[in-house]
Motif scaffolding. Structure first.
Motif, PDB file in Angstrom:
ATOM      1  N   UNK A 211     -18.749  26.357   4.389  1.00 37.74           N
ATOM      2  CA  UNK A 211     -19.106  27.293   5.462  1.00 37.74           C
ATOM      3  C   UNK A 211     -18.243  28.543   5.408  1.00 37.74           C
ATOM      4  N   UNK A 212     -16.950  28.349   5.163  1.00 38.76           N
ATOM      5  CA  UNK A 212     -16.017  29.489   5.096  1.00 38.76           C
ATOM      6  C   UNK A 212     -16.472  30.498   4.052  1.00 38.76           C
ATOM      7  N   UNK A 213     -16.922  29.994   2.908  1.00 41.95           N
ATOM      8  CA  UNK A 213     -17.314  30.901   1.829  1.00 41.95           C
ATOM      9  C   UNK A 213     -18.742  31.414   1.989  1.00 41.95           C
ATOM     10  N   UNK A 214     -19.627  30.605   2.515  1.00 40.66           N
ATOM     11  CA  UNK A 214     -21.008  31.070   2.701  1.00 40.66           C
ATOM     12  C   UNK A 214     -21.069  32.174   3.752  1.00 40.66           C
ATOM     13  N   UNK A 215     -20.094  32.177   4.652  1.00 43.15           N
ATOM     14  CA  UNK A 215     -20.046  33.228   5.668  1.00 43.15           C
ATOM     15  C   UNK A 215     -19.850  34.609   5.062  1.00 43.15           C
ATOM     16  N   UNK A 216     -19.366  34.681   3.815  1.00 42.10           N
ATOM     17  CA  UNK A 216     -19.184  35.977   3.147  1.00 42.10           C
ATOM     18  C   UNK A 216     -20.468  36.493   2.518  1.00 42.10           C
TER      19      UNK A 216
ATOM     20  N   UNK B 115     -17.835  31.128  18.385  1.00 45.10           N
ATOM     21  CA  UNK B 115     -19.291  31.270  18.251  1.00 45.10           C
ATOM     22  C   UNK B 115     -19.708  31.279  16.779  1.00 45.10           C
ATOM     23  N   UNK B 116     -18.949  32.017  15.950  1.00 47.55           N
ATOM     24  CA  UNK B 116     -19.265  32.063  14.518  1.00 47.55           C
ATOM     25  C   UNK B 116     -19.071  30.697  13.889  1.00 47.55           C
ATOM     26  N   UNK B 117     -17.994  30.001  14.268  1.00 42.55           N
ATOM     27  CA  UNK B 117     -17.721  28.676  13.708  1.00 42.55           C
ATOM     28  C   UNK B 117     -18.805  27.687  14.117  1.00 42.55           C
ATOM     29  N   UNK B 118     -19.236  27.733  15.368  1.00 41.19           N
ATOM     30  CA  UNK B 118     -20.277  26.816  15.834  1.00 41.19           C
ATOM     31  C   UNK B 118     -21.592  27.077  15.113  1.00 41.19           C
ATOM     32  N   UNK B 119     -21.871  28.357  14.832  1.00 41.61           N
ATOM     33  CA  UNK B 119     -23.092  28.713  14.104  1.00 41.61           C
ATOM     34  C   UNK B 119     -23.086  28.081  12.714  1.00 41.61           C
TER      35      UNK B 119
END
Length: 512
Positions: free
Chosen positions: A414-419, A380-384
């Motif tokens: 995306x990996x880094x913006x998630x932080x 779900x987080x990855x799809x977001x």
């Protein structure tokens, strides 16, 4: 009656080739004609069908329809060995030599010259390898081990191997992506020499300056189909871009206006012996600061030190007024920093893991319960994030290695913006990405600045630096040699500062 001599047929032709993988059409109309004694560029966005065409030429893929011809005769390749035997050689971005063998052994592997009694004639093998390198104008010791050779030398060895096989068609697939300027110049000198000796060369690159400086002819592909072929002298970069993307990219650098706020990152007197010295600068909220300079000037090394990956001898790094612990990337992340590295495949992604797992690598602690990560929450987080950054993938469960270069870069972002960072370093954010996807990455960076994130962008592409940065810092031999505002920055001033101590660039800027 005198007859005009018959014109020699093209070295290689690929016409109307189609190739599908299930419902996915990779090539709808692959068409290209390679002439003897000419260097022919193949350009197009990621997903345009270039890689599929190369693998078809190399015999790795067999076309569903269409025709391949060598010197006027129709050919069918059932495998790579048959393509190679016909006189086609592909030089890839990262060659695969046997590191434990010598240079000469790599060139002649499986077909070593034999002497009396059937033993390998190492003297003959050495002499033949030396003759090949002499022909190419490159001094490489045939007896040295292949282990530790630069990518540039490995590519030259692959070219020598191709010549030894009497290859008349050479395909160079993104050969310069990992090379320095000097290495690129040497490779181009070799390519021009082979062209002058009558070889047909297919050159694939995203770098327009290389295409126009090296190539005689350019073929454009879009969405798996042939679009047009031009003499390089008869088309401009703008016209080429329009054909590649099907639209006019006047928004290649969609730099939006952002309110510049308070200082987020402050670096004072950063030093590391032999690498960089006296590095001081600030980056404010909403500001994109470009870090320019030649390869080896110390740009990436400064960014890695600021983020805590590499050590520094003295100086301070502060984020929002608070000191950041040196040599601790985790402390930097906890403080609000994010770092998109230059080499996304080796440093930014775990290529064998899925898109979902790569996207959520920085969120593992948030998605886990009792040490176990919920696959549902992960997906779900990855799809977001994939939706937010418009990552194009058939499934979140596919390996990230199956994505195009541009979509891989979006996954790293995306990996880094998630932080939820306040400061973001992007090192060569569009390297190896096609022109259409570059525009998307630039849009993302501009949007991040618009949300108040402070951005430090390292780039070797002057148009990118000038098109995206609010302020430009130029490095020369480990020092900041100039600081230029967006309004005063020109390619000439940046290059001057990158190649001198900066005083000349300052004087030019004042005069301007």
């Amino acid at each position: 009656m005198n007859r005009e001599p018959a014109e020699a047929p093209p070295a290689f032709e690929l016409r109307g080739v189609t190739k599908s993988f299930g419902p996915v059409v990779a090539l709808a109309d692959g068409t290209i004609v390679l002439e003897n004694g000419r260097i022919h560029a193949l350009v197009g966005e990621n997903g345009a069908g270039k890689s599929t065409m190369v693998k078809t030429i190399a015999g790795i893929y067999q076309p569903d329809s269409g025709s391949l011809r060598m010197r006027g005769e129709e050919v069918v390749f059932s495998g790579a060995a048959e393509s190679k035997a016909a006189g086609i050689s592909v030089i890839y971005q990262e060659p695969t030599l046997f590191p434990d063998l010598t240079v000469a052994e790599n060139i002649f592997i499986g077909r070593q010259p034999k002497g009396r009694f059937g033993f390998v004639d190492r003297g003959a093998m050495r002499r033949q390898a030396t003759e090949l390198f002499t022909r190419l104008g490159v001094p490489i010791d045939p007896d040295r081990s292949a282990e530790g050779l630069s990518i540039a030398d490995q590519q030259i060895i692959e070219i020598a191997k191709a010549i030894s096989l009497d290859a008349r068609v050479l395909v160079m697939d993104e050969p310069t992506a990992a090379l320095s300027g000097v290495e690129v110049d040497r490779l181009f000198a070799v390519a021009r020499g082979l062209r002058d000796q009558g070889a047909a060369i297919l050159f694939i690159s995203h770098r327009f300056d290389e295409v126009f400086s090296l190539c005689d002819t350019i073929t454009v592909m879009r969405d798996g189909a042939y679009i047009a072929t031009h003499a390089a002298a008869d088309i401009t970069v703008d016209a080429l871009v329009r054909e590649m993307v099907g639209r006019d990219i006047s928004t290649l650098f969609p730099k939006g206006e952002a309110e510049i706020g308070d200082v987020v990152l402050s670096v004072e007197g950063l030093n590391r012996a032999g690498v960089f010295s006296d590095i001081s600068f600030q980056v404010r909220a909403g500001e994109i600061v470009g870090l320019a300079g030649l390869v080896g000037a110390g740009r990436t090394e400064v960014a890695r030190a600021v983020f805590g990956i590499d050590p520094y001898d003295s100086g301070t790094v502060e984020l929002s007024g608070k000191p950041v612990k040196p040599r601790s990337p985790q402390a930097s992340i906890d403080a609000g920093m994010a770092f998109v590295p230059e080499d996304r495949r080796k440093q930014g992604l775990v290529m064998e893991l899925s898109v979902a797992k790569n996207t959520t690598l920085t969120l593992r602690h948030q998605l886990s319960r009792f040490g176990l990560v919920s696959s549902g929450r992960e997906r779900a987080a990855a799809e977001d994030w994939s939706s937010r950054l418009q990552v194009k993938t058939g499934s979140q469960d596919l390996p990230v290695s199956t994505l195009s270069g541009g979509n891989q870069q979006k996954v790293v972002l995306a990996k880094w913006l998630a932080t939820d960072p306040t400061f973001l370093v992007v090192d060569e954010p569009t390297r190896g990405i096609d022109v259409g996807t570059k525009s998307e990455v630039h849009r993302l960076i501009s949007e991040l600045a618009g949300r108040g994130i402070a951005v430090l962008m390292i780039s070797s592409e002057l148009p990118e630096v000038m098109g995206m940065a609010d302020r430009i810092l130029v490095m020369h031999e480990g020092r900041i040699s100039a600081e230029l505002s967006r309004a005063e920055a020109t390619a000439e001033l940046i290059l001057l500062a990158a190649t001198t101590d900066g005083s000349a660039a300052h004087d030019e800027g004042v005069a301007a």
